[in-house]
Scaffold this active site. Structure first.
Site, mmCIF file in Angstrom:
data_model
loop_
_atom_site.group_PDB
_atom_site.id
_atom_site.type_symbol
_atom_site.label_atom_id
_atom_site.label_comp_id
_atom_site.label_asym_id
_atom_site.label_seq_id
_atom_site.Cartn_x
_atom_site.Cartn_y
_atom_site.Cartn_z
ATOM 1 N N ARG A 133 0.863 -1.186 0.000
ATOM 2 C CA ARG A 133 0.000 0.000 0.000
ATOM 3 C C ARG A 133 0.897 1.233 0.000
ATOM 4 O O ARG A 133 1.748 1.388 0.871
ATOM 5 C CB ARG A 133 -0.922 0.034 1.225
ATOM 6 C CG ARG A 133 -2.091 1.034 1.064
ATOM 7 C CD ARG A 133 -2.885 1.190 2.352
ATOM 8 N NE ARG A 133 -2.124 1.915 3.346
ATOM 9 C CZ ARG A 133 -2.044 1.573 4.644
ATOM 10 N NH1 ARG A 133 -2.659 0.491 5.086
ATOM 11 N NH2 ARG A 133 -1.321 2.290 5.480
ATOM 12 N N GLU A 153 4.424 7.330 2.611
ATOM 13 C CA GLU A 153 5.265 6.158 2.831
ATOM 14 C C GLU A 153 4.775 5.018 1.952
ATOM 15 O O GLU A 153 3.679 5.073 1.384
ATOM 16 C CB GLU A 153 5.236 5.720 4.305
ATOM 17 C CG GLU A 153 3.860 5.295 4.793
ATOM 18 C CD GLU A 153 3.844 4.951 6.269
ATOM 19 O OE1 GLU A 153 4.903 5.045 6.922
ATOM 20 O OE2 GLU A 153 2.767 4.595 6.782
ATOM 21 N N ASN A 155 4.202 0.848 2.209
ATOM 22 C CA ASN A 155 4.054 -0.219 3.189
ATOM 23 C C ASN A 155 4.257 -1.581 2.526
ATOM 24 O O ASN A 155 3.579 -1.906 1.543
ATOM 25 C CB ASN A 155 2.660 -0.168 3.814
ATOM 26 C CG ASN A 155 2.385 1.155 4.501
ATOM 27 O OD1 ASN A 155 2.757 1.370 5.639
ATOM 28 N ND2 ASN A 155 1.721 2.061 3.794
ATOM 29 N N SER A 160 -2.907 -2.828 5.875
ATOM 30 C CA SER A 160 -4.249 -3.153 6.376
ATOM 31 C C SER A 160 -5.329 -2.224 5.844
ATOM 32 O O SER A 160 -5.071 -1.291 5.098
ATOM 33 C CB SER A 160 -4.247 -3.123 7.909
ATOM 34 O OG SER A 160 -3.883 -1.833 8.365
ATOM 35 N N LYS A 333 12.009 3.081 6.301
ATOM 36 C CA LYS A 333 12.030 4.500 5.938
ATOM 37 C C LYS A 333 13.391 4.914 5.367
ATOM 38 O O LYS A 333 13.466 5.815 4.532
ATOM 39 C CB LYS A 333 11.699 5.351 7.171
ATOM 40 C CG LYS A 333 10.351 5.041 7.809
ATOM 41 C CD LYS A 333 9.204 5.238 6.844
ATOM 42 C CE LYS A 333 7.854 5.052 7.517
ATOM 43 N NZ LYS A 333 7.617 3.647 7.935
ATOM 44 N N LYS A 411 11.288 10.371 11.075
ATOM 45 C CA LYS A 411 10.706 9.030 11.012
ATOM 46 C C LYS A 411 11.753 7.978 11.368
ATOM 47 O O LYS A 411 12.853 7.969 10.804
ATOM 48 C CB LYS A 411 10.165 8.737 9.606
ATOM 49 C CG LYS A 411 9.008 9.630 9.176
ATOM 50 C CD LYS A 411 8.490 9.211 7.809
ATOM 51 C CE LYS A 411 7.268 9.996 7.387
ATOM 52 N NZ LYS A 411 6.709 9.490 6.117
ATOM 53 N N GLU A 415 6.533 0.772 11.816
ATOM 54 C CA GLU A 415 5.217 0.822 11.193
ATOM 55 C C GLU A 415 4.158 0.808 12.289
ATOM 56 O O GLU A 415 4.428 0.491 13.438
ATOM 57 C CB GLU A 415 5.015 -0.381 10.262
ATOM 58 C CG GLU A 415 6.076 -0.538 9.180
ATOM 59 C CD GLU A 415 6.127 0.626 8.216
ATOM 60 O OE1 GLU A 415 5.107 1.320 8.057
ATOM 61 O OE2 GLU A 415 7.194 0.843 7.627
ATOM 62 N N GLY A 416 2.929 1.164 11.898
ATOM 63 C CA GLY A 416 1.812 1.018 12.814
ATOM 64 C C GLY A 416 1.309 2.301 13.445
ATOM 65 O O GLY A 416 0.337 2.287 14.181
ATOM 66 N N ARG A 501 -8.182 7.444 4.447
ATOM 67 C CA ARG A 501 -8.269 7.661 5.896
ATOM 68 C C ARG A 501 -8.300 9.161 6.148
ATOM 69 O O ARG A 501 -7.542 9.917 5.534
ATOM 70 C CB ARG A 501 -7.059 7.044 6.608
ATOM 71 C CG ARG A 501 -7.019 5.535 6.569
ATOM 72 C CD ARG A 501 -5.729 5.003 7.152
ATOM 73 N NE ARG A 501 -4.587 5.413 6.342
ATOM 74 C CZ ARG A 501 -3.317 5.165 6.656
ATOM 75 N NH1 ARG A 501 -3.045 4.528 7.782
ATOM 76 N NH2 ARG A 501 -2.336 5.548 5.868
#
Length: 527
Positions: A133, A153, A155, A160, A333, A411, A415-416, A501
């Site tokens: 993603r 970024e 992923n 998800s 990153k 950064k 992740e998350g 989002r």
């Protein structure tokens, strides 16, 4: 993006209309699987209740040309990150324990050491699968410059919300069909609601890996987190695999796998032991074709070294990993930043001596570069750093971060959500950051999201009056998959869907599961 539209968004609703839309949205979400498990210290083995996922009441305007630009770029990004994962020398230099980030970041180092062990033991590497993603914001710097698309970024692990985002898009289509949104905006037309079939695309990628493995009655392993609340986002993919492809799924945590997994030393077949009586043929274990990680992206998923060893054991098998350790490292990153250095992109996408005819044109590389903000490593010497912006012994990468801190985000290799350092918090953080850990951090210029966009944000528990109007920022994610590796190194890939989002303007972080954002969908506009 037209300022006039932003100033009108969300459209004005009466109190009765707002309450009615909120009721219809929340009941639709609960009826159609747009749900989470409630907050609990320990999730029960058999859930007894759900709550609707946080959601936006209206779809959010997003420029059609930027949406289509992001879709076009996904093919190039799919190939790029697949090739990065196949380049051992590059990953060792950037993410390794000897030369790269792994020597100062323990989490990265633990993963890299397991990958190094696999190579030292000459473990044959099967095909690899990536479910990707790529996340973007619309960038509106002002001064007469047009709005452009900029990447947040990329992923490569546990990408998800594909399933729940598809349901969020369906929710907004339902509200439009059932109410026409009370005709409060001429932009709310059916042709401006793009289709979203992300679940089918994610399942297709997993099914392609399963097919390539070549054992029809094998199963796909979902590696999941303990006390996972976002379980339904995963279950919809599981159902699609069974109903459309006839593929069964096994779900286990790392802790369970520590007791259940075996790898045959001769055939390298990965088998998972299941409780007695669960399999119709009377057997007690199943062969695994593909390992799909929805866990393993954060240090908390590995509380002891034994959990890393379980990851190694999975990777030592002939099962196709999604992602492999090296593909997970490729999503770091630091890799994102190094790719912006001169000549690096050409190494992976423009070198016909390495890739034959499977290369991209200079125009395509320029289009990819156009999606990047300025980035640099804190441990690097960079031009134009003010020599008076920090101590004399500081490298110019840190001095430049101090000087431009009001326009930056720092950064780490995580992740998350919830891991970054923003703007005014940067100088104090740099003061506290040990010199030896600078290599694990990058600085990135902040994307200037368009001003004035609003929406109604609805979280569980608010009732029909729970829609909160807020000025927001919307982040677009484009999904893709890539199956790659083998003797020829070819990449089979596809762009497969999207998410949106949305978060309050004053929130720096963007994770839905972490509580910062709500699920939304795209309303295409011509800016």
């Amino acid at each position: 993006m037209a300022v006039s539209l932003l100033e009108q968004w969300p459209p004005v609703l009466s109190k009765v209309q707002l309450e009615s839309l909120t009721l219809q949205a929340t009941t639709y979400a609960l009826s159609h699987g747009l749900v989470y498990l409630p907050v609990a210290t320990v999730q029960p083995p058999a859930p007894t209740s759900t709550i609707h996922a946080p959601l936006a009441l209206f779809p959010s305007p997003f420029p059609r040309r930027l949406f289509q630009h992001a879709q076009r770029l996904q093919r190039i990004y799919n190939v790029l990150y697949a090739r990065v994962a196949m380049d051992e020398e590059f990953l060792d230099r950037v993410m390794g324990e000897v030369e790269g980030v792994g020597k100062v970041d323990e989490f990265t180092g633990q993963l890299w050491r397991r990958w190094r062990k696999l190579r030292d033991e000459n473990v044959p590497r099967p095909l690899q699968l990536g479910l990707f993603r790529s996340d973007y914001l619309a960038h509106a710097p002002g001064n007469g410059e047009p709005t452009s698309l900029k990447q947040v970024e990329f992923n490569t692990i546990s990408s998800s919300f594909g399933a729940l985002s598809e349901r969020s898009a369906n929710l907004h289509r339902y509200l439009f069909k059932s109410t026409q949104y009370y005709e409060v905006s001429s932009h709310l037309r059916e042709e401006n609601f793009p289709s979203n079939n992300t679940v089918a695309g994610l399942a297709e990628g997993l099914a392609e890996a399963h097919k390539a493995y070549g054992v029809p009655n094998a199963r796909i392993l979902f590696v999941v987190q303990e006390n996972e609340r976002n379980v339904f986002d995963q279950r919809w993919i599981e159902y699609e695999l069974l109903e459309k492809h006839g593929i069964h799924v096994v779900r286990q945590t790392f802790r369970q796998l520590g007791q259940s997994v075996t790898v045959d030393s001769a055939t390298r077949v990965l088998r998972i032991t299941t409780p007695s009586g669960l399999l119709s043929d009377g057997s007690k274990s199943v062969e695994i074709s593909t390992v799909y990680f929805r866990a393993g992206y954060t240090p908390t998923d590995y509380p002891t070294p034994e959990f890393y060893d379980t990851r190694y054991l999975l990777e030592s098998s002939r099962a196709i990993q999604c992602p492999s350790i090296q593909l997970q490292l490729a999503g770091g990153k630091k890799v994102q930043q190094v790719l912006t250095n001169p000549g690096v992109l050409e190494r992976f996408l423009g070198d016909s001596s390495r890739w034959g005819t499977e290369v991209f044109t200079p125009a395509e590389l320029d289009e990819l570069r156009s999606s990047w903000m300025d980035m640099w490593g804190l441990d690097e010497d960079v031009p134009n750093a003010n020599p008076t912006s920090g101590p004399a012994n500081e490298c110019s990468g840190v001095r430049r971060a101090r000087e431009l801190s009001a326009k930056l985000v720092l950064k780490p290799q995580r992740e998350g959500g919830g891991n970054n350092v923003y703007k005014e918090a940067i100088p104090a953080f740099l003061d506290s950051l040990p010199v030896q850990e600078r290599e694990a951090w990058i600085a990135m210029e902040l994307i200037a999201a368009p001003e004035g966009l609003g929406n109604y944000l609805v979280r569980a528990g608010g009732g029909t009056e729970g829609a909160v109007k807020a000025e927001v920022i919307s982040e677009l994610g484009i999904f893709g998959w890539a199956l790659f590796g083998g003797a020829d190194g070819r990449v089979k890939e596809k762009e497969i869907g999207w998410l949106l989002r949305t978060k309050g303007k004053d929130s720096n972080e963007g994770g839905v599961a972490a509580g910062f954002s709500v699920l939304d969908s795209v309303l295409l506009i011509d800016d």
